[in-house]
Design an enzyme around this catalytic site. Sequence first.
Site, PDB file in Angstrom:
ATOM      1  N   ASP A  17      -8.975  -4.450  -6.174  1.00 20.27           N
ATOM      2  CA  ASP A  17      -8.462  -3.471  -5.215  1.00 20.27           C
ATOM      3  C   ASP A  17      -9.004  -2.092  -5.594  1.00 20.27           C
ATOM      4  O   ASP A  17      -8.414  -1.377  -6.396  1.00 20.27           O
ATOM      5  CB  ASP A  17      -6.933  -3.477  -5.223  1.00 20.27           C
ATOM      6  CG  ASP A  17      -6.342  -2.638  -4.116  1.00 20.27           C
ATOM      7  OD1 ASP A  17      -7.080  -1.835  -3.515  1.00 20.27           O
ATOM      8  OD2 ASP A  17      -5.125  -2.769  -3.853  1.00 20.27           O
ATOM      9  N   SER A  76       0.849  -1.181   0.000  1.00 17.23           N
ATOM     10  CA  SER A  76       0.000   0.000   0.000  1.00 17.23           C
ATOM     11  C   SER A  76       0.896   1.246   0.000  1.00 17.23           C
ATOM     12  O   SER A  76       1.835   1.326  -0.786  1.00 17.23           O
ATOM     13  CB  SER A  76      -0.960  -0.049   1.198  1.00 17.23           C
ATOM     14  OG  SER A  76      -1.972   0.905   1.074  1.00 17.23           O
ATOM     15  N   HIS A 106      -7.089  -5.627  -1.902  1.00 17.19           N
ATOM     16  CA  HIS A 106      -5.889  -4.932  -1.446  1.00 17.19           C
ATOM     17  C   HIS A 106      -4.906  -5.857  -0.731  1.00 17.19           C
ATOM     18  O   HIS A 106      -3.810  -5.431  -0.389  1.00 17.19           O
ATOM     19  CB  HIS A 106      -6.322  -3.810  -0.492  1.00 17.19           C
ATOM     20  CG  HIS A 106      -5.328  -2.720  -0.306  1.00 17.19           C
ATOM     21  ND1 HIS A 106      -4.798  -1.979  -1.338  1.00 17.19           N
ATOM     22  CD2 HIS A 106      -4.756  -2.216   0.833  1.00 17.19           C
ATOM     23  CE1 HIS A 106      -3.959  -1.087  -0.865  1.00 17.19           C
ATOM     24  NE2 HIS A 106      -3.901  -1.209   0.454  1.00 17.19           N
TER      25      HIS A 106
END
Length: 284
Positions: free
Chosen positions: A233, A96, A262
Amino acid sequence: MERQGVISIDGFGLAYQIEGEGMPVLVVGSKIYYPRLFSKKIKQALKFIFIDHRGFAKSTSQSLQPEDYRLERILDDIEKMRETLQIEDVVILGHSGHAFLALEYAKKYPANVQKVVLLNSAPTNSPKRQAQSMAFFDETASPDRKRKFEKDFALLAGDIEKEPERRFAHMCIRMGAHSFFDYTIDAAPMWEGVRTNMPIIDYLWGEAFARLNMIDMLAAFDKPVFVGLGRFDYLVGPVSLWDPVDEGFANVKKVVFEQSGHYPMFEEPTTFDATLVNWIYNGA
């Protein structure tokens, strides 16, 4: 070497935890949060060194100042922790927003970095890209997924009112319909006990990562890079944002996990584990 501990830097207690055996993989972020995402099996093939950065660490300061958490300082912390733990020839992994930290660290301190793993990040966190991701959700998400998001997101304001210091964690929990292939997953256990220093997190995600563009950065980067993405995602999608690396980036391997959001390491562990381990050891 102790398998867990705390390294003090400038009043921040940066914790670490080491799990597994094999090639060392330095995972930047929270040493509480990230061990929960990776399977026991992959830790039989790789030695994960999970480390805090200042956004997730205890601090002796009562009030944090901007000079306490400049991007350069956070990169220097990573290097000091690597040196203290006497780890050489690492794979640096960022998931991320931490993908930006991983790549920036590898650029600044290349001597002991063998490979770079960038998981589930958009190339930039600019306002324009965030709008693209929201449009991707609005245009392609199923009606049930949208209803789940609306229901969960309506609870966010109350969560933040009760625990403003955990705003980032609450937001991640309530964004589950954007985060998981199976949008009924409850992310709350992942965030249990995770400390967040909101001024630092706001600076990193709102300012530092918004100024960076990893595709531009990779154009002048020659170490092997693994880019792992989830088809569903919606936080940082669509995966087409990374299309520019498909041509002219011979050192970059891009993999899209088709039944993940994600967190492909959590949602598709068998496929994820085999793919990443094979790339790290064999380059394939």
